[in-house]
Enzyme design. Structure first.
Site, PDB file in Angstrom:
ATOM      1  N   HIS A 180      84.610  27.545  79.409  1.00  0.00           N
ATOM      2  CA  HIS A 180      84.834  26.182  79.884  1.00  0.00           C
ATOM      3  C   HIS A 180      83.677  25.642  80.717  1.00  0.00           C
ATOM      4  O   HIS A 180      83.018  26.358  81.443  1.00  0.00           O
ATOM      5  CB  HIS A 180      86.133  26.117  80.699  1.00  0.00           C
ATOM      6  CG  HIS A 180      86.079  26.953  81.941  1.00  0.00           C
ATOM      7  ND1 HIS A 180      85.597  26.465  83.125  1.00  0.00           N
ATOM      8  CD2 HIS A 180      86.413  28.246  82.166  1.00  0.00           C
ATOM      9  CE1 HIS A 180      85.658  27.422  84.043  1.00  0.00           C
ATOM     10  NE2 HIS A 180      86.145  28.521  83.485  1.00  0.00           N
TER      11      HIS A 180
ATOM     12  N   HIS B 292      69.389  29.052  71.607  1.00  0.00           N
ATOM     13  CA  HIS B 292      69.907  30.057  70.675  1.00  0.00           C
ATOM     14  C   HIS B 292      70.701  31.074  71.488  1.00  0.00           C
ATOM     15  O   HIS B 292      70.156  31.713  72.390  1.00  0.00           O
ATOM     16  CB  HIS B 292      68.747  30.744  69.969  1.00  0.00           C
ATOM     17  CG  HIS B 292      69.177  31.719  68.919  1.00  0.00           C
ATOM     18  ND1 HIS B 292      68.394  32.043  67.864  1.00  0.00           N
ATOM     19  CD2 HIS B 292      70.314  32.436  68.750  1.00  0.00           C
ATOM     20  CE1 HIS B 292      69.008  32.927  67.098  1.00  0.00           C
ATOM     21  NE2 HIS B 292      70.182  33.176  67.632  1.00  0.00           N
TER      22      HIS B 292
END
Length: 91
Positions: free
Chosen positions: A17, A26
């Protein structure tokens, strides 16, 4: 979570979250970004790395495979180990 343009979040990676993932980031397989982590543009989180909650990783940061990041990282650094330590800085 907010995920930037051309970002890659690989298989088995966890982005919890309130995370913010920059452009061109990446995140390799098996990595974990705990809640409220911010990752700057162009950064690379290698396989199996863990970033604890509420940290900020700057732009173009590399976190080595299996590393555990316990503190904020400035732009243009490479950090490895558990706990992660900076081994290369372009600053």
């Amino acid at each position: 979570a907010r995920i930037g343009d051309v970002a890659i979040i690989n298989t088995g990676a966890n982005v919890d979250h309130d995370c913010s993932i920059g452009n061109g980031v990446h995140i390799a397989p098996g990595s974990t970004l705990c809640g409220s982590v911010s990752v700057g543009d162009g950064s690379f989180i290698c396989a199996g790395a863990t970033i604890i909650p509420n940290l900020v990783l700057g732009k173009n940061v590399i976190v080595g495979a299996g590393s555990t990041v316990l503190s904020n990282l400035e732009n243009d650094v490479t950090a490895v180990g558990s706990p992660a330590r900076i081994v290369l800085s372009k600053n």
